[in-house]
Structures are given as C-alpha cells and as structure tokens.
Design a protein around this motif. Structure first.
Motif, PDB file in Angstrom:
ATOM      1  N   ASN A  56       0.808  -1.221   0.000  1.00 16.21           N
ATOM      2  CA  ASN A  56       0.000   0.000   0.000  1.00 16.21           C
ATOM      3  C   ASN A  56       0.842   1.271   0.000  1.00 16.21           C
ATOM      4  N   GLU A  57       2.117   1.181  -0.270  1.00 13.90           N
ATOM      5  CA  GLU A  57       2.975   2.354  -0.284  1.00 13.90           C
ATOM      6  C   GLU A  57       3.601   2.533  -1.663  1.00 13.90           C
ATOM      7  N   LYS A  58       3.873   3.815  -1.974  1.00 14.88           N
ATOM      8  CA  LYS A  58       4.473   4.144  -3.267  1.00 14.88           C
ATOM      9  C   LYS A  58       5.976   3.879  -3.225  1.00 14.88           C
ATOM     10  N   ASP A  59       6.470   3.246  -4.268  1.00 15.56           N
ATOM     11  CA  ASP A  59       7.901   2.951  -4.344  1.00 15.56           C
ATOM     12  C   ASP A  59       8.689   4.216  -4.668  1.00 15.56           C
ATOM     13  N   SER A  60       9.921   4.258  -4.207  1.00 13.16           N
ATOM     14  CA  SER A  60      10.841   5.357  -4.513  1.00 13.16           C
ATOM     15  C   SER A  60      12.259   4.796  -4.602  1.00 13.16           C
ATOM     16  N   LEU A  61      13.083   5.473  -5.403  1.00 14.13           N
ATOM     17  CA  LEU A  61      14.469   5.052  -5.589  1.00 14.13           C
ATOM     18  C   LEU A  61      15.366   5.772  -4.592  1.00 14.13           C
ATOM     19  N   VAL A  62      16.150   5.026  -3.846  1.00 16.96           N
ATOM     20  CA  VAL A  62      17.073   5.578  -2.858  1.00 16.96           C
ATOM     21  C   VAL A  62      18.450   4.966  -3.083  1.00 16.96           C
ATOM     22  N   TRP A  63      19.449   5.856  -3.243  1.00 13.63           N
ATOM     23  CA  TRP A  63      20.841   5.393  -3.419  1.00 13.63           C
ATOM     24  C   TRP A  63      21.497   5.342  -2.035  1.00 13.63           C
ATOM     25  N   THR A  64      21.604   4.142  -1.507  1.00 14.91           N
ATOM     26  CA  THR A  64      22.045   3.980  -0.121  1.00 14.91           C
ATOM     27  C   THR A  64      23.526   4.278   0.088  1.00 14.91           C
ATOM     28  N   LEU A  65      24.298   4.420  -1.002  1.00 14.65           N
ATOM     29  CA  LEU A  65      25.736   4.644  -0.856  1.00 14.65           C
ATOM     30  C   LEU A  65      26.071   6.108  -0.630  1.00 14.65           C
ATOM     31  N   SER A  66      25.078   6.984  -0.681  1.00 16.53           N
ATOM     32  CA  SER A  66      25.305   8.395  -0.389  1.00 16.53           C
ATOM     33  C   SER A  66      24.376   8.819   0.741  1.00 16.53           C
ATOM     34  N   SER A  67      24.759   9.859   1.472  1.00 14.57           N
ATOM     35  CA  SER A  67      24.015  10.265   2.662  1.00 14.57           C
ATOM     36  C   SER A  67      22.641  10.846   2.323  1.00 14.57           C
ATOM     37  N   ASN A  68      22.500  11.502   1.172  1.00 11.36           N
ATOM     38  CA  ASN A  68      21.218  12.113   0.819  1.00 11.36           C
ATOM     39  C   ASN A  68      20.336  11.217  -0.036  1.00 11.36           C
ATOM     40  N   GLY A  69      20.792  10.002  -0.328  1.00  9.20           N
ATOM     41  CA  GLY A  69      19.985   9.070  -1.089  1.00  9.20           C
ATOM     42  C   GLY A  69      20.008   9.270  -2.578  1.00  9.20           C
TER      43      GLY A  69
END
Length: 420
Positions: free
Chosen positions: A42-55
């Motif tokens: 029930n949640e919208k997907d989003s892309l997060v780049w975990t190798l940087s602090s701001n995603g």
C-alpha cells in the motif's frame, strides 16, 4: 516482473533469450537478494541510493564502492595505467587485460560462445588461450619479451598473472624519463601481441616476430613524442638502435636555424650566400666500454664561418660508408625543415667517396639504405641549389697531419678542437 499473492510479492521475470551457463549462475545469485527487498503493498515505491548520505546517486560514491573491491595490486596499478603515457583506448585495454576481462578464447569457451576445441592459442597452438598464456608465456610473445630484455642486458622471470607482472615491471636503473618509457614498453608489447592475435583470427593475416619488434619500437616512438618532452631521435634512429631511447632523456634543445639570422646574413651587401654542411662521424673506442657504434654529426656554417646549426646522433655498429649516408640524410632533413634549401645554395661536404657516389647515382648503394638514398636523390632533383660534394685531397691531407676535427669551406680551413 511479478505479482501479489497473499499480500506477498512474488517475482516472475521473463527473459528475451535463453540463459547461458553464466547467466544462470548470476540469476541464482541475484534471486536471494531480490527476496530480501521489503516491498510494501500500500505504499508508493521510490528510488534511494544507499551509498550516499542524501539518497541520491553520484559517480563518486559509485566509484568509491567499486574501489573497495579492487585488490591492492590493481589499486596501485590504476594510478600508473591512467597516467596519460599511452592513448586512452589502450589504457582502457590494459585496464581490462590486467583484470582478465578481455575476450580470450578460454573466456569465450567458458561463456559457451565457442566450443572447447577452438580455445587453442592461434599464435603458438600449444595451449588454451588465456590472459597469462597469451601475453606472458606464449612462445611467440616470449620471443618478443626476450628481445626487449636482451636490449638492456637484463633477465626476467614472470609471475603467474598479468597484473602481478605489470606491478613488478620496474627498470633497475635511474632516470625518470626512461622509467616512463620502460612502463610504456610493457603496454606496447601486450597491445602489439593482441593486435597480431586479432589480425590472425579475423583477417587471416600474420606477421613475423621481427615485424612485431619493429612495430613495438614505432608505436613506442609515437607515444613518446606525444609526451611533449625533449626527445631528439627520429623513428629511423630508434629502429636502428633502440638504445637511444635511454639516451633520449637528455634535455638538450633541438638544433635550430634562426630565420632572422639567415635573413640578416642574406641581406648583407651583394655577397652570394652559400651555406655549407660538413658531416662526419666519431666511432666509439673500445676503451670507453662501448659495444661499437659511435656518433655522426654535422655543422652548418655560412661564408663568414658563423655556425648556424649543429647536430649529433648515435649509430650502432655499421659500415662507415653507411654512416656517412645517414649523416648526409640528417643534414638534408634539417635544411628542408626550415625552408632554406629552395632559395639559398646549400652544399653538403663529406669525405666518404663511396657514400657520395651512392647519393649521386640512380640505383647504387646497399638495399637497407634504399629508402634514404631515394629520398636524397629526389631532393637533389627537385632542388638544383642543393649540392653534395667531396672534400679536397689537400684538406684531407691537412686533416691527417693535424689529427683534429676540421671544418672546410671553399679554400679556407677553420680549425676547431674536438675530443677524440
């Protein structure tokens, strides 16, 4: 991509082509990682780049992550390979080669692209073609390596991998300039072997190891010239005597003819200006530890004895008449490069009767000098003010009596001391 079943995501991927062996292995490694990804219904997907602090994705963070997996050997080599000593595409090739990521026959066999029966080395047909065999242990490649080592009177033993071989490739001597040449020589040799391998596979053309050795020197000369550092020797001189690569670290300036100087001299009075080269050579004596050869040189002067230009070049052990031809050729090259030969009378004086006879004839001379002799002959035909003369017998007798280096201009002899 998949579907929901009992509030749980099920992956169902469809593939365009049939899996190869390697594809199946990679999918077996990827699938457990996908199952660990928490997907909310029930949640919208989003892309997060975990190798940087701001995603957010950055190239630097991606590079830093990749660099963690690089072995210490490759980490130290990366700074050497990406140093601008060789063309960029060859830096890329070298970087892939030391990581064993280029498509050798053994790798193509493991990927199922070619059958195992076709994995043999095309250069020697004595074993499967992998990175270490092709570039280090193949008899064809070893002949080229042995030739290069013998030039510098050293012996070498290869480790088991190309990366280790390149990390140990350090010349046991001084001189920053030649150390750069030495490192580049490793790359030019493996590149030449790779090019020969591809020519035989894709174009059914083959070259001898002698041809490859010449190509190694030519390619190395082209790369050295692109460094914009002092290097006074031509590609012909490097081919004739590769040891001048080590002598080329001298920072002496190239011989130059001043256009303003020539113009000023030409405008003085109504005197006819004649520029005269005197060319000769000084062989190395056994007492100085040299293994033969010597230095051929030339000096350009005007009517008043002013020195306008000088040159000196090394030569390997060879016939004295051949050396005289090389000296005449270099004097012509320098004169033509400054555009003075077509408007001013220039004469080249040599004491070698046979060398002058070859230059003035239509077809005489040794076959190994035919290219140089043809260049000299064609220049004389195009430029009638260009003359090649023999020094007079009287001057030759004076030279023997004095035992000094001489410069002869018309009827005047100008003496100048010269070390024996």
């Amino acid at each position: 991509m998949g579907f929901w079943e009992n509030n749980k995501w099920q992956w169902e991927l469809s593939w365009v082509r049939t899996f190869r062996i390697r594809d199946s292995i990679e999918w077996e490694q990827l699938h457990p990682l996908l199952l660990q990804a928490p997907i909310q219904h029930n949640e919208k997907d989003s892309l997060v780049w975990t190798l940087s602090s701001n995603g957010e994705f950055t190239v630097k963070s991606f590079y830093d992550e990749l660099y963690k997996d690089v072995t210490p050997c490759l980490g130290s080599l990366s700074r050497k390979i990406w140093s601008g000593l060789v063309p960029l595409r060859i830096e890329v090739f070298t970087w892939l080669a030391v990581q064993e990521r280029i498509n050798t026959k053994k790798k193509l066999t493991s990927l199922g692209i070619i059958p195992p029966s076709e994995s043999g080395c095309i250069l020697c047909d004595s074993g499967p073609e992998d990175i270490s065999h092709l570039f280090l242990f193949c008899p064809f490649a070893m002949e080229i390596w042995s030739w290069w080592w013998n030039l510098w009177n050293i012996s070498w033993v290869w480790p088991k991998s190309l990366a280790q071989a390149l990390s140990q490739w350090i010349f046991p001597g001084k001189g920053i300039f030649f150390k750069q040449i030495w490192f580049s020589s490793f790359i030019v040799i493996i590149w030449s072997v790779w090019r020969e391998r591809n020519e035989r596979i894709f174009n059914s053309k083959s070259s001898s190891t002698r041809d490859i050795k010449t190509l190694v020197l030519v390619r190395l000369w082209w790369w050295v010239k692109s460094w914009k550092l002092p290097f006074l020797y031509s590609v012909e001189e490097v081919i004739r005597n590769p040891k001048c690569l080590q002598w080329g670290s001298s920072k002496a300036p190239k011989p130059k003819i001043s256009h303003s100087h020539l113009k000023n001299i030409a405008e003085v009075g109504s005197c006819k200006l004649i520029l005269r080269w005197v060319v000769g050579f000084t062989p190395f004596s056994p007492s100085n530890g040299a293994d033969g050869g010597g230095i051929y040189s030339g000096h350009l002067r005007n009517n008043w004895g002013d020195t306008l230009c000088s040159f000196s070049c090394p030569f390997p052990p060879m016939n004295p008449e051949n050396v005289a031809v090389l000296a005449i050729h270099r004097a012509i090259q320098i004169s033509l490069s400054y555009g003075t030969a077509g408007v001013q009378e220039i004469s080249i004086n040599s004491d070698s009767i046979l060398a002058i006879r070859w230059c003035l004839s239509r077809s005489d001379g040794p076959s190994n000098l035919s290219f140089i002799l043809n260049f000299i002959r064609s220049t004389r035909q195009k430029l009638p003010l260009f003359q090649i003369n023999l020094q007079s017998d009287s001057n030759a007798q004076i030279r023997k009596i004095s035992e000094k280096k001489r410069f002869v201009f018309s009827d005047e002899v100008i003496w100048e001391k010269y070390p024996k």
